[in-house]
Motif scaffolding. Structure first.
Motif, PDB file in Angstrom:
ATOM      1  N   ARG A 232       4.491   4.384 -15.962  1.00  0.00           N
ATOM      2  CA  ARG A 232       5.596   4.228 -15.064  1.00  0.00           C
ATOM      3  C   ARG A 232       6.900   3.903 -15.579  1.00  0.00           C
ATOM      4  O   ARG A 232       7.790   3.927 -15.205  1.00  0.00           O
ATOM      5  CB  ARG A 232       4.798   3.324 -14.176  1.00  0.00           C
ATOM      6  N   TRP A 241       1.134  11.575 -14.774  1.00  0.00           N
ATOM      7  CA  TRP A 241       0.124  12.272 -13.940  1.00  0.00           C
ATOM      8  C   TRP A 241      -1.119  12.475 -14.701  1.00  0.00           C
ATOM      9  O   TRP A 241      -2.472  12.419 -13.900  1.00  0.00           O
ATOM     10  CB  TRP A 241       0.740  13.649 -13.155  1.00  0.00           C
ATOM     11  N   LEU A 244      -2.937   8.887 -14.451  1.00  0.00           N
ATOM     12  CA  LEU A 244      -3.564   8.657 -13.236  1.00  0.00           C
ATOM     13  C   LEU A 244      -4.796   9.409 -12.933  1.00  0.00           C
ATOM     14  O   LEU A 244      -5.546   9.055 -12.458  1.00  0.00           O
ATOM     15  CB  LEU A 244      -2.395   9.078 -12.099  1.00  0.00           C
ATOM     16  N   ASP A 261      -6.714   6.886  -4.433  1.00  0.00           N
ATOM     17  CA  ASP A 261      -5.089   6.665  -4.705  1.00  0.00           C
ATOM     18  C   ASP A 261      -4.545   7.159  -6.036  1.00  0.00           C
ATOM     19  O   ASP A 261      -3.485   7.574  -6.005  1.00  0.00           O
ATOM     20  CB  ASP A 261      -4.898   5.167  -4.361  1.00  0.00           C
ATOM     21  N   ALA A 262      -5.378   7.022  -6.831  1.00  0.00           N
ATOM     22  CA  ALA A 262      -5.055   7.437  -8.207  1.00  0.00           C
ATOM     23  C   ALA A 262      -4.708   9.099  -8.379  1.00  0.00           C
ATOM     24  O   ALA A 262      -3.718   9.713  -8.655  1.00  0.00           O
ATOM     25  CB  ALA A 262      -5.952   7.222  -9.258  1.00  0.00           C
ATOM     26  N   ASP A 264      -4.188  11.042  -5.438  1.00  0.00           N
ATOM     27  CA  ASP A 264      -3.067  11.485  -4.759  1.00  0.00           C
ATOM     28  C   ASP A 264      -1.849  10.944  -5.225  1.00  0.00           C
ATOM     29  O   ASP A 264      -1.211  11.988  -4.961  1.00  0.00           O
ATOM     30  CB  ASP A 264      -3.327  10.466  -3.416  1.00  0.00           C
ATOM     31  N   GLU A 265      -1.694   9.965  -5.980  1.00  0.00           N
ATOM     32  CA  GLU A 265      -0.353   9.814  -6.711  1.00  0.00           C
ATOM     33  C   GLU A 265      -0.147  10.839  -7.861  1.00  0.00           C
ATOM     34  O   GLU A 265       0.929  11.423  -7.738  1.00  0.00           O
ATOM     35  CB  GLU A 265      -0.278   8.457  -7.348  1.00  0.00           C
ATOM     36  N   ALA A 266      -1.096  11.174  -8.616  1.00  0.00           N
ATOM     37  CA  ALA A 266      -1.087  12.396  -9.558  1.00  0.00           C
ATOM     38  C   ALA A 266      -0.587  13.627  -8.805  1.00  0.00           C
ATOM     39  O   ALA A 266       0.219  14.211  -9.197  1.00  0.00           O
ATOM     40  CB  ALA A 266      -2.375  12.370 -10.120  1.00  0.00           C
ATOM     41  N   GLN A 268       0.827  14.195  -5.930  1.00  0.00           N
ATOM     42  CA  GLN A 268       2.477  13.959  -5.605  1.00  0.00           C
ATOM     43  C   GLN A 268       3.363  14.419  -6.690  1.00  0.00           C
ATOM     44  O   GLN A 268       4.376  15.036  -6.769  1.00  0.00           O
ATOM     45  CB  GLN A 268       2.396  12.770  -5.124  1.00  0.00           C
ATOM     46  N   LEU A 269       2.885  13.587  -7.841  1.00  0.00           N
ATOM     47  CA  LEU A 269       3.720  14.123  -9.070  1.00  0.00           C
ATOM     48  C   LEU A 269       3.805  15.650  -9.474  1.00  0.00           C
ATOM     49  O   LEU A 269       4.785  16.312  -9.695  1.00  0.00           O
ATOM     50  CB  LEU A 269       3.456  13.404 -10.223  1.00  0.00           C
ATOM     51  N   LYS A 272       5.798  17.498  -6.988  1.00  0.00           N
ATOM     52  CA  LYS A 272       7.296  17.164  -7.603  1.00  0.00           C
ATOM     53  C   LYS A 272       7.687  17.968  -8.650  1.00  0.00           C
ATOM     54  O   LYS A 272       9.028  18.615  -8.487  1.00  0.00           O
ATOM     55  CB  LYS A 272       7.430  15.703  -7.917  1.00  0.00           C
ATOM     56  N   SER A 298      -8.050  15.515  -5.438  1.00  0.00           N
ATOM     57  CA  SER A 298      -6.971  14.493  -4.740  1.00  0.00           C
ATOM     58  C   SER A 298      -7.251  14.868  -2.871  1.00  0.00           C
ATOM     59  O   SER A 298      -7.925  15.817  -2.615  1.00  0.00           O
ATOM     60  CB  SER A 298      -5.549  14.959  -4.888  1.00  0.00           C
TER      61      SER A 298
END
Length: 298
Positions: A232, A241, A244, A261-262, A264-266, A268-269, A272, A298
């Motif tokens: 980060r 990613w 995570l 959560d890990a 889902d964040e990955a 999202q990356l 993107k 995810s």
């Protein structure tokens, strides 16, 4: 300068510096090529890989026309590395092979350039699941890492950290946990000694996964959480990613809360990065095994 901004992690400032230069079209060729490289790498740091390619390709064609060996090496290795980042391993192998061939054809062979080209290839082969081909490239690099000539000593730490990490990944895949742990420790020690946070993060990530594979789950999760925190801080989208995803796997395997959560964040990356790619590159990226494996979680 854009180069200083890039190395400092100020990616937006680097891009702005290049784009707002009042005499951008009139700068000396090599200054332009260097500044555009910094701009392209800054775009990579923001996950905008398609835009980075659009910066790199015209500059590569320029240095190829004038025969500038230094920047040809840099751009060949960078473009090959970029394709690895977006999981386009077939294309990466084409560029990395070309980079290796060009490095050996230079008037003076620079083993740092050769080693990075080989490490790019090793990562390409690993991405394809071709461990034997990856090991062959790593075997060649190991000679320079372990037994350098006096001339090869100066910049050896740059590719040695990367070598320890990539070979450690191979040994982990092969289930050779002691060897993988030793390589993770070598990567970490050299990275910490030379203040290279990116390889501190990579070493921690490797060490954490080795610990978990060996049953030391609590300490493994600690290492992976530290790896994520560094990723980060560095604003490295690929490192983040992947970290995570590994953390999600670790938390899931230990039954500790936080895996969704890990993941889902990955994811999202990944989204993107994918949305910035053109249709062809996006399809290869999203359909790659590493990405599909993550998205199913995810």
């Amino acid at each position: 300068s854009a180069l200083n901004d890039y190395w400092s992690g100020n990616f937006e400032d680097a891009i702005r510096t290049v784009d707002s230069h009042p005499s951008r079209n009139d700068r000396r060729l090599m200054e332009t090529v260097a500044q555009e490289w910094a701009c392209g790498m800054s775009l990579c740091g923001l996950g905008r890989f398609r835009e980075a390619l659009d910066r790199f390709m015209p500059q590569f064609e320029r240095v190829e026309r004038v025969g500038n060996w230094f920047f040809m090496n840099r751009y060949l290795n960078t473009i090959g590395w970029l394709y690895n980042e977006i999981q386009c391993f077939d294309e990466a192998i084409i560029w990395n092979t070309r980079g290796l061939e060009h490095a050996f054809s230079a008037p003076t062979v620079d083993m740092e350039v050769v080693s990075h080209a080989r490490l790019n290839l090793a990562e390409s082969y690993l991405g394809q699941g071709s461990t034997a081909e990856a090991e062959e490239q790593l075997r060649q690099v190991e000679q320079t890492v372990r037994h350098p000539t006096e001339r090869e000593q100066m910049a050896r730490f740059n590719y040695s950290m990367r070598f320890f990490h990539v070979l450690g990944e191979v040994r982990l895949l092969q289930g050779e946990l002691d060897a993988a742990m030793g390589l993770a420790d070598e990567c970490l020690a050299l990275a910490q000694e030379n203040f290279r946070k990116k390889y501190v993060a990579r070493g921690l990530g490797l060490r954490g996964r080795v610990k978990i594979a060996g049953g030391d789950r609590e300490e493994g999760v600690d290492d992976l959480q530290e790896c994520v925190a560094l990723a980060r801080e560095l604003r490295d989208p690929t490192l983040l990613w992947k970290s995570l995803s590994a953390l999600g796997d670790a938390l899931q395997s230990t039954g500790v809360d936080g895996a969704p959560d890990a993941y889902d964040e990955a994811a999202q990356l990944i989204e993107k990065i994918a949305v910035e790619l053109d249709e062809k590159l996006r399809a290869v990226f999203v359909d790659s095994p590493n990405i599909q494996r993550l998205l199913t979680r995810s």
